[in-house]
Motif scaffolding. Sequence first.
Motif, PDB file in Angstrom:
ATOM      1  N   GLU A 175       0.823  -1.136  -0.027  1.00 48.44           N
ATOM      2  CA  GLU A 175      -0.018   0.203  -0.056  1.00 48.44           C
ATOM      3  C   GLU A 175       0.832   1.160   0.009  1.00 48.44           C
ATOM      4  O   GLU A 175       0.463   2.411  -0.186  1.00 48.44           O
ATOM      5  CB  GLU A 175      -1.125  -0.039   1.188  1.00 48.44           C
ATOM      6  N   GLU A 176       2.231   1.136   0.259  1.00 45.30           N
ATOM      7  CA  GLU A 176       3.109   2.257  -0.062  1.00 45.30           C
ATOM      8  C   GLU A 176       3.034   2.837  -1.423  1.00 45.30           C
ATOM      9  O   GLU A 176       3.125   1.763  -2.324  1.00 45.30           O
ATOM     10  CB  GLU A 176       4.290   2.191   0.693  1.00 45.30           C
ATOM     11  N   GLU A 177       3.410   4.127  -1.572  1.00 40.18           N
ATOM     12  CA  GLU A 177       3.593   4.674  -2.925  1.00 40.18           C
ATOM     13  C   GLU A 177       5.207   4.844  -2.900  1.00 40.18           C
ATOM     14  O   GLU A 177       5.966   5.272  -2.562  1.00 40.18           O
ATOM     15  CB  GLU A 177       3.135   6.184  -3.151  1.00 40.18           C
ATOM     16  N   VAL A 178       5.666   3.704  -3.515  1.00 37.89           N
ATOM     17  CA  VAL A 178       7.016   3.371  -4.066  1.00 37.89           C
ATOM     18  C   VAL A 178       7.786   4.494  -4.348  1.00 37.89           C
ATOM     19  O   VAL A 178       8.934   4.885  -3.843  1.00 37.89           O
ATOM     20  CB  VAL A 178       7.732   2.129  -4.439  1.00 37.89           C
ATOM     21  N   VAL A 179       7.300   4.864  -5.618  1.00 43.56           N
ATOM     22  CA  VAL A 179       7.964   6.267  -6.110  1.00 43.56           C
ATOM     23  C   VAL A 179       6.584   7.046  -6.523  1.00 43.56           C
ATOM     24  O   VAL A 179       5.470   6.368  -6.624  1.00 43.56           O
ATOM     25  CB  VAL A 179       8.652   5.871  -7.489  1.00 43.56           C
ATOM     26  N   PRO A 180       6.713   8.333  -6.589  1.00 40.39           N
ATOM     27  CA  PRO A 180       5.549   9.062  -6.841  1.00 40.39           C
ATOM     28  C   PRO A 180       4.990   8.569  -7.988  1.00 40.39           C
ATOM     29  O   PRO A 180       5.412   8.218  -9.328  1.00 40.39           O
ATOM     30  CB  PRO A 180       6.191  10.551  -7.277  1.00 40.39           C
ATOM     31  N   GLY A 181       3.608   8.447  -7.892  1.00 42.16           N
ATOM     32  CA  GLY A 181       2.629   7.604  -8.957  1.00 42.16           C
ATOM     33  C   GLY A 181       2.810   6.361  -9.022  1.00 42.16           C
ATOM     34  O   GLY A 181       1.990   5.783  -9.924  1.00 42.16           O
ATOM     35  N   ILE A 182       3.331   5.685  -8.360  1.00 44.14           N
ATOM     36  CA  ILE A 182       3.370   3.955  -8.347  1.00 44.14           C
ATOM     37  C   ILE A 182       3.075   3.495  -6.977  1.00 44.14           C
ATOM     38  O   ILE A 182       4.301   3.534  -6.095  1.00 44.14           O
ATOM     39  CB  ILE A 182       4.794   3.333  -9.040  1.00 44.14           C
ATOM     40  N   ARG A 183       1.906   2.512  -6.910  1.00 45.93           N
ATOM     41  CA  ARG A 183       1.787   2.084  -5.509  1.00 45.93           C
ATOM     42  C   ARG A 183       1.863   0.437  -5.466  1.00 45.93           C
ATOM     43  O   ARG A 183       1.727  -0.002  -6.252  1.00 45.93           O
ATOM     44  CB  ARG A 183       0.334   2.534  -5.109  1.00 45.93           C
ATOM     45  N   ALA A 184       2.579   0.110  -4.464  1.00 41.54           N
ATOM     46  CA  ALA A 184       2.496  -1.156  -4.216  1.00 41.54           C
ATOM     47  C   ALA A 184       1.488  -1.759  -3.652  1.00 41.54           C
ATOM     48  O   ALA A 184       1.070  -1.670  -2.631  1.00 41.54           O
ATOM     49  CB  ALA A 184       3.781  -1.650  -3.407  1.00 41.54           C
ATOM     50  N   LEU A 185       1.066  -3.112  -4.264  1.00 44.17           N
ATOM     51  CA  LEU A 185      -0.262  -3.714  -3.736  1.00 44.17           C
ATOM     52  C   LEU A 185       0.188  -5.205  -3.605  1.00 44.17           C
ATOM     53  O   LEU A 185       0.840  -5.789  -4.062  1.00 44.17           O
ATOM     54  CB  LEU A 185      -1.402  -3.619  -4.604  1.00 44.17           C
ATOM     55  N   ASP A 186      -0.502  -5.814  -2.474  1.00 42.41           N
ATOM     56  CA  ASP A 186      -0.229  -7.192  -2.178  1.00 42.41           C
ATOM     57  C   ASP A 186      -0.826  -8.061  -2.989  1.00 42.41           C
ATOM     58  O   ASP A 186      -2.048  -8.372  -3.210  1.00 42.41           O
ATOM     59  CB  ASP A 186      -0.948  -7.294  -0.616  1.00 42.41           C
ATOM     60  N   ALA A 187       0.149  -8.913  -3.698  1.00 39.70           N
ATOM     61  CA  ALA A 187      -0.354 -10.033  -4.646  1.00 39.70           C
ATOM     62  C   ALA A 187       0.141 -11.229  -4.214  1.00 39.70           C
ATOM     63  O   ALA A 187       0.448 -12.204  -5.006  1.00 39.70           O
ATOM     64  CB  ALA A 187       0.086  -9.761  -5.930  1.00 39.70           C
ATOM     65  N   SER A 188       0.415 -11.611  -2.850  1.00 31.79           N
ATOM     66  CA  SER A 188       1.010 -12.569  -2.317  1.00 31.79           C
ATOM     67  C   SER A 188       0.315 -13.976  -2.768  1.00 31.79           C
ATOM     68  O   SER A 188      -0.785 -13.888  -2.876  1.00 31.79           O
ATOM     69  CB  SER A 188       1.515 -12.437  -0.804  1.00 31.79           C
ATOM     70  N   GLY A 189       1.161 -14.903  -2.854  1.00 32.32           N
ATOM     71  CA  GLY A 189       0.616 -16.239  -3.305  1.00 32.32           C
ATOM     72  C   GLY A 189       1.615 -16.854  -4.400  1.00 32.32           C
ATOM     73  O   GLY A 189       2.146 -17.918  -3.954  1.00 32.32           O
ATOM     74  N   HIS A 190       1.874 -16.314  -5.339  1.00 29.80           N
ATOM     75  CA  HIS A 190       3.001 -16.579  -6.214  1.00 29.80           C
ATOM     76  C   HIS A 190       4.319 -16.877  -5.477  1.00 29.80           C
ATOM     77  O   HIS A 190       4.992 -17.943  -5.526  1.00 29.80           O
ATOM     78  CB  HIS A 190       3.147 -15.779  -7.417  1.00 29.80           C
ATOM     79  N   THR A 191       4.656 -15.930  -4.493  1.00 35.36           N
ATOM     80  CA  THR A 191       5.616 -15.810  -3.700  1.00 35.36           C
ATOM     81  C   THR A 191       5.011 -15.144  -2.435  1.00 35.36           C
ATOM     82  O   THR A 191       4.172 -14.578  -2.507  1.00 35.36           O
ATOM     83  CB  THR A 191       7.029 -15.137  -4.323  1.00 35.36           C
ATOM     84  N   PRO A 192       5.906 -15.036  -1.367  1.00 36.90           N
ATOM     85  CA  PRO A 192       5.437 -14.435  -0.062  1.00 36.90           C
ATOM     86  C   PRO A 192       5.312 -12.963  -0.320  1.00 36.90           C
ATOM     87  O   PRO A 192       4.332 -12.442   0.679  1.00 36.90           O
ATOM     88  CB  PRO A 192       6.498 -15.114   0.950  1.00 36.90           C
ATOM     89  N   GLY A 193       5.836 -12.441  -1.152  1.00 42.72           N
ATOM     90  CA  GLY A 193       5.789 -11.130  -0.987  1.00 42.72           C
ATOM     91  C   GLY A 193       5.645 -10.586  -2.618  1.00 42.72           C
ATOM     92  O   GLY A 193       5.768  -9.411  -2.827  1.00 42.72           O
ATOM     93  N   HIS A 194       4.930 -11.455  -3.544  1.00 46.73           N
ATOM     94  CA  HIS A 194       4.644 -10.879  -4.787  1.00 46.73           C
ATOM     95  C   HIS A 194       3.940  -9.676  -4.909  1.00 46.73           C
ATOM     96  O   HIS A 194       2.808  -9.527  -3.929  1.00 46.73           O
ATOM     97  CB  HIS A 194       3.730 -12.188  -5.506  1.00 46.73           C
ATOM     98  N   THR A 195       4.151  -8.562  -5.727  1.00 48.09           N
ATOM     99  CA  THR A 195       3.723  -7.239  -5.662  1.00 48.09           C
ATOM    100  C   THR A 195       3.018  -7.075  -7.073  1.00 48.09           C
ATOM    101  O   THR A 195       3.844  -7.287  -8.073  1.00 48.09           O
ATOM    102  CB  THR A 195       4.929  -6.357  -5.303  1.00 48.09           C
ATOM    103  N   VAL A 196       2.127  -6.370  -7.041  1.00 47.20           N
ATOM    104  CA  VAL A 196       1.495  -5.836  -8.057  1.00 47.20           C
ATOM    105  C   VAL A 196       1.691  -4.281  -8.052  1.00 47.20           C
ATOM    106  O   VAL A 196       1.496  -3.789  -7.017  1.00 47.20           O
ATOM    107  CB  VAL A 196      -0.158  -6.008  -8.367  1.00 47.20           C
ATOM    108  N   TYR A 197       2.303  -3.515  -9.108  1.00 49.08           N
ATOM    109  CA  TYR A 197       2.498  -2.133  -9.035  1.00 49.08           C
ATOM    110  C   TYR A 197       1.452  -1.505  -9.960  1.00 49.08           C
ATOM    111  O   TYR A 197       0.915  -1.771 -10.925  1.00 49.08           O
ATOM    112  CB  TYR A 197       3.758  -1.592  -9.733  1.00 49.08           C
TER     113      TYR A 197
END
Length: 276
Positions: A175-197
Amino acid sequence: MRWLLAGMAALMQGGVVAETDIAPLRFGEWEVIAVQDAPSSMRRELFPGLEEKEFRRLTGEKGAASSVNVFLLRRDGKTVLIDAGNGGARGHMIAGLEKLGMTPDKIDVVLLTHMHGDHIGGLLDAKENAVFPKALVYVSVPERDYWADAAGRGGELARKIFQAYGDRMRTFRFEEEVVPGIRALDASGHTPGHTVYATDALLVIGDLLHAAAVQLPHPEVSATYDMDPEKAAQARRRFFDQAIASGLSVAGMHLPFPGVIRMKRDAGGYAGVPVR
């Protein structure tokens, strides 16, 4: 901007970059370049939850079309690379970037969807040094924590990357905005910290899909690469529904190149319309 315009002009004029491994696109506020790191296909054995007859009906005899893609995003003078491909002899990410006038030192940020080898191998050169000399490399906290202690080749590669990038290796929480305009979303399952941007107009979904021909009509079917198959299937449906409800386009690292689709519902599952 100059490198993007030059690349697009060469594409339209049939110049040197007019190959299927580069595709300039635009989504909302971001200039987006899809780069094919390597062609790929997925065989039926990778999808144990699907009968062979159904797999062949959906894909034919040669397996499911796939790819290994990375995505270059640019806005406000900042250049962001999402994933880094295979590296080594198989990976063509660097060659693709060079066709656009991009050298590794021009990459400001690398965002990792997860730390499987076909997404992080391109971070290291043949001498196991950092390929991107100035970039900050971001990965989710649970992904970093898992691979920091993982056994086998996957853990070994991850730790080499941690060492090579040192204090330029950064973490984030979902849920953090990692860089301005791009937010990290929890998509774990494929791996423990799999991320959708997520940007204002695009979801970069990493490995939610390995074979679109199979997993769009059958989102319940997970690949053997998924560490938690049930959780991966839940994430797949959740983000597909989100894309449809929001109208966001979807970019996938294993969607057939150029790897971007618009989602819609289909009988019993989903379908994707390629974005060109």
